[in-house]
Scaffold this motif. Sequence first.
Motif, PDB file in Angstrom:
ATOM      1  N   ARG A 314       1.034 -35.912  -8.421  1.00 60.59           N
ATOM      2  CA  ARG A 314       2.092 -36.738  -7.857  1.00 60.59           C
ATOM      3  C   ARG A 314       1.636 -38.191  -7.890  1.00 60.59           C
ATOM      4  NH1 ARG A 314       1.810 -35.062  -3.267  1.00 60.59           N
ATOM      5  NH2 ARG A 314       1.159 -36.808  -1.955  1.00 60.59           N
ATOM      6  N   THR A 315       2.462 -39.062  -8.441  1.00 62.69           N
ATOM      7  CA  THR A 315       2.135 -40.492  -8.546  1.00 62.69           C
ATOM      8  C   THR A 315       3.004 -41.289  -7.586  1.00 62.69           C
ATOM      9  OG1 THR A 315       1.483 -40.263 -10.869  1.00 62.69           O
ATOM     10  CG2 THR A 315       2.019 -42.475 -10.102  1.00 62.69           C
ATOM     11  N   GLN A 316       2.366 -42.134  -6.791  1.00 62.55           N
ATOM     12  CA  GLN A 316       3.066 -42.985  -5.831  1.00 62.55           C
ATOM     13  C   GLN A 316       2.754 -44.444  -6.139  1.00 62.55           C
ATOM     14  OE1 GLN A 316       1.123 -41.268  -2.388  1.00 62.55           O
ATOM     15  NE2 GLN A 316       2.952 -40.109  -1.836  1.00 62.55           N
ATOM     16  N   ALA A 317       3.736 -45.311  -5.943  1.00 63.61           N
ATOM     17  CA  ALA A 317       3.542 -46.745  -6.171  1.00 63.61           C
ATOM     18  C   ALA A 317       4.300 -47.525  -5.111  1.00 63.61           C
ATOM     19  CB  ALA A 317       4.027 -47.135  -7.567  1.00 63.61           C
ATOM     20  N   ARG A 334       0.284 -51.067  -5.494  1.00 63.07           N
ATOM     21  CA  ARG A 334      -0.783 -50.121  -5.177  1.00 63.07           C
ATOM     22  C   ARG A 334      -0.367 -48.742  -5.677  1.00 63.07           C
ATOM     23  NH1 ARG A 334      -4.604 -51.089  -1.613  1.00 63.07           N
ATOM     24  NH2 ARG A 334      -3.288 -52.569  -0.447  1.00 63.07           N
ATOM     25  N   VAL A 335      -1.217 -48.137  -6.507  1.00 65.83           N
ATOM     26  CA  VAL A 335      -0.891 -46.848  -7.122  1.00 65.83           C
ATOM     27  C   VAL A 335      -1.840 -45.782  -6.600  1.00 65.83           C
ATOM     28  CG1 VAL A 335      -0.626 -45.578  -9.290  1.00 65.83           C
ATOM     29  CG2 VAL A 335      -0.089 -48.019  -9.199  1.00 65.83           C
ATOM     30  N   ARG A 336      -1.284 -44.630  -6.309  1.00 65.68           N
ATOM     31  CA  ARG A 336      -2.098 -43.488  -5.900  1.00 65.68           C
ATOM     32  C   ARG A 336      -1.629 -42.255  -6.656  1.00 65.68           C
ATOM     33  NH1 ARG A 336      -2.277 -40.250  -0.129  1.00 65.68           N
ATOM     34  NH2 ARG A 336      -4.194 -39.088  -0.522  1.00 65.68           N
ATOM     35  N   VAL A 337      -2.566 -41.535  -7.281  1.00 64.74           N
ATOM     36  CA  VAL A 337      -2.263 -40.296  -7.988  1.00 64.74           C
ATOM     37  C   VAL A 337      -3.028 -39.169  -7.303  1.00 64.74           C
ATOM     38  CG1 VAL A 337      -2.241 -39.086 -10.200  1.00 64.74           C
ATOM     39  CG2 VAL A 337      -1.996 -41.572 -10.142  1.00 64.74           C
ATOM     40  N   VAL A 338      -2.319 -38.106  -6.945  1.00 60.27           N
ATOM     41  CA  VAL A 338      -2.912 -36.991  -6.208  1.00 60.27           C
ATOM     42  C   VAL A 338      -2.696 -35.710  -6.992  1.00 60.27           C
ATOM     43  CG1 VAL A 338      -2.925 -35.707  -4.040  1.00 60.27           C
ATOM     44  CG2 VAL A 338      -2.418 -38.160  -4.029  1.00 60.27           C
ATOM     45  N   ALA A 339      -3.777 -34.939  -7.207  1.00 62.57           N
ATOM     46  CA  ALA A 339      -3.663 -33.627  -7.844  1.00 62.57           C
ATOM     47  C   ALA A 339      -3.356 -32.575  -6.794  1.00 62.57           C
ATOM     48  CB  ALA A 339      -4.957 -33.272  -8.574  1.00 62.57           C
ATOM     49  N   LEU A 345      -9.617 -37.135 -10.459  1.00 60.39           N
ATOM     50  CA  LEU A 345      -8.729 -37.510 -11.549  1.00 60.39           C
ATOM     51  C   LEU A 345      -9.387 -38.533 -12.465  1.00 60.39           C
ATOM     52  CD1 LEU A 345      -5.503 -37.923  -9.439  1.00 60.39           C
ATOM     53  CD2 LEU A 345      -5.949 -36.108 -11.062  1.00 60.39           C
ATOM     54  N   GLY A 346      -8.765 -38.758 -13.560  1.00 61.59           N
ATOM     55  CA  GLY A 346      -9.162 -39.786 -14.515  1.00 61.59           C
ATOM     56  C   GLY A 346      -8.102 -39.837 -15.587  1.00 61.59           C
ATOM     57  N   GLY A 347      -7.917 -40.975 -16.206  1.00 60.79           N
ATOM     58  CA  GLY A 347      -6.924 -41.056 -17.258  1.00 60.79           C
ATOM     59  C   GLY A 347      -6.284 -42.428 -17.332  1.00 60.79           C
ATOM     60  N   ARG A 348      -5.033 -42.452 -17.772  1.00 62.15           N
ATOM     61  CA  ARG A 348      -4.331 -43.704 -18.031  1.00 62.15           C
ATOM     62  C   ARG A 348      -3.061 -43.813 -17.192  1.00 62.15           C
ATOM     63  NH1 ARG A 348      -7.140 -47.302 -21.557  1.00 62.15           N
ATOM     64  NH2 ARG A 348      -8.440 -46.029 -22.901  1.00 62.15           N
ATOM     65  N   LEU A 349      -2.767 -45.041 -16.791  1.00 66.90           N
ATOM     66  CA  LEU A 349      -1.505 -45.358 -16.132  1.00 66.90           C
ATOM     67  C   LEU A 349      -0.695 -46.260 -17.054  1.00 66.90           C
ATOM     68  CD1 LEU A 349      -2.766 -46.278 -12.539  1.00 66.90           C
ATOM     69  CD2 LEU A 349      -1.880 -44.067 -13.305  1.00 66.90           C
ATOM     70  N   VAL A 350       0.576 -45.933 -17.255  1.00 64.34           N
ATOM     71  CA  VAL A 350       1.479 -46.770 -18.040  1.00 64.34           C
ATOM     72  C   VAL A 350       2.502 -47.365 -17.079  1.00 64.34           C
ATOM     73  CG1 VAL A 350       3.140 -46.869 -19.921  1.00 64.34           C
ATOM     74  CG2 VAL A 350       1.171 -45.340 -20.080  1.00 64.34           C
ATOM     75  N   SER A 366     -11.136 -41.588  -8.177  1.00 65.88           N
ATOM     76  CA  SER A 366     -10.563 -41.694  -6.838  1.00 65.88           C
ATOM     77  C   SER A 366      -9.053 -41.494  -6.832  1.00 65.88           C
ATOM     78  CB  SER A 366     -10.878 -43.068  -6.232  1.00 65.88           C
ATOM     79  OG  SER A 366     -10.182 -44.097  -6.935  1.00 65.88           O
ATOM     80  N   GLY A 367      -8.402 -41.719  -7.970  1.00 65.68           N
ATOM     81  CA  GLY A 367      -6.954 -41.607  -8.043  1.00 65.68           C
ATOM     82  C   GLY A 367      -6.218 -42.795  -7.460  1.00 65.68           C
ATOM     83  N   ARG A 368      -6.937 -43.891  -7.198  1.00 63.77           N
ATOM     84  CA  ARG A 368      -6.314 -45.077  -6.606  1.00 63.77           C
ATOM     85  C   ARG A 368      -6.552 -46.281  -7.512  1.00 63.77           C
ATOM     86  NH1 ARG A 368      -5.333 -44.239  -0.961  1.00 63.77           N
ATOM     87  NH2 ARG A 368      -6.180 -42.220  -0.263  1.00 63.77           N
TER      88      ARG A 368
END
Length: 408
Positions: A314-317, A334-339, A345-350, A366-368
């Motif tokens: 889930r991605t929150q902004a 501020r972006v937060r991604v939660v598994a 987590l790790g990866g790319r944000l577009v 950290s997902g933040r």
Amino acid sequence: MLRRAVVVPLVAALSVAGLAAVGSPAEAADPAPTYYVSLGDSLATGYQPDTGTDEPAVAYTSRLYEVLAAREPGLVHIRLGCSGETTKSFVDGLPDLRSTPCDYSGYDATSQLEAATSFLAAHRGKVTYVSLGIGANDIHPCVPSSGAIDAGALECLTTGITRVGTNVALIDAALREAGGSTPRYVGMTYYNPFLAAYVNGNKPLATISVPVASQLNAAISGANAAHGFVTADVAGAFSSAEGRTITLPPPFGDVPLNVARVCQWTWMCTPYTDIHANDTGHQVIARAFVAALAPSTAPPRPPVVRPPAKVTTRTQARVIGKHRISRTKRARIRVRVVAADGRRLGGRLVVRDGKRRLKVVRIGASGRRVVRLPRLKRAGKHRITVTYKGSSTTRASRSKPVRITVRR
């Protein structure tokens, strides 16, 4: 002896007749295009140390394409290989490449796998061949520059080979799911460049490299077989297990055949001491792919093997500060991604403004992440969304739109 070899005319050198079982030439004068998609690392791109760059004309993928195109008019070669690629970077697009990461923005992708699956899905039924060569770069860094294989190096090799088997299985499954049953899928084993240590004063390294290379190739072949890929026996084409003695010109003299092939067909026994295949070596690799494709006219029927289920995210902004800004201000979000299972987590944000892509950034374990947007020059309302592209173990997700108003 070790200068780049003269290229034999390709159709003759690779024996088109050996590919007769692959298919018959199309009858139409202007056949609809079909596609050959080549994937992999610097062997797929034809990297040559004497020029210090990729040489597509040298690459085995180009030579294989010429043979395939002779049998299939209208075949188009889609090159997606990337020098320095590991199985991890192939899947995740993370910058653990030893060279500059390749640009797949033309496919709206940040990894080779994402670009490949996007193309296969968009051209489903029109892709007739997919070749894949990946895995060697996962373990080559485990060999110290001194050539001494200690306990730490052995642990690195064991871990790397296990990772290759896991990731190649994931890659194969994803490619087949995107491309369906139409393409002929073919992977490859690797020759063993470290056999050259035999003539470079380190025979123990040459000796211990043989079982290591065998384990790597077994991991690749096993993953391929489980997902309906045939495997080009490049290791066999380089006589990697053949120890009978032959004589090379000075200064080498009498050496095992497997050592001789590496010296003749790669840059390892030259002043470059480089693992890559030379012109002749790429011809040998291409012939191995031709042989792997020749026996059957139908794609193999794989067992039903599902790739491991990816965890949802889930991605929150949200905007930091005011939602109304001037044209000279740069908003921050501020972006937060939660598994779903709480994994790292790790990866790319577009980040997009409507349909327009503003920027691509990395997100750590950290997902933040706080993302500073470029200036929004158009006055009025803007809808900012953030998409997490996912990874080998997590699904992609997109945030709800964040509204920012730029004052006139």
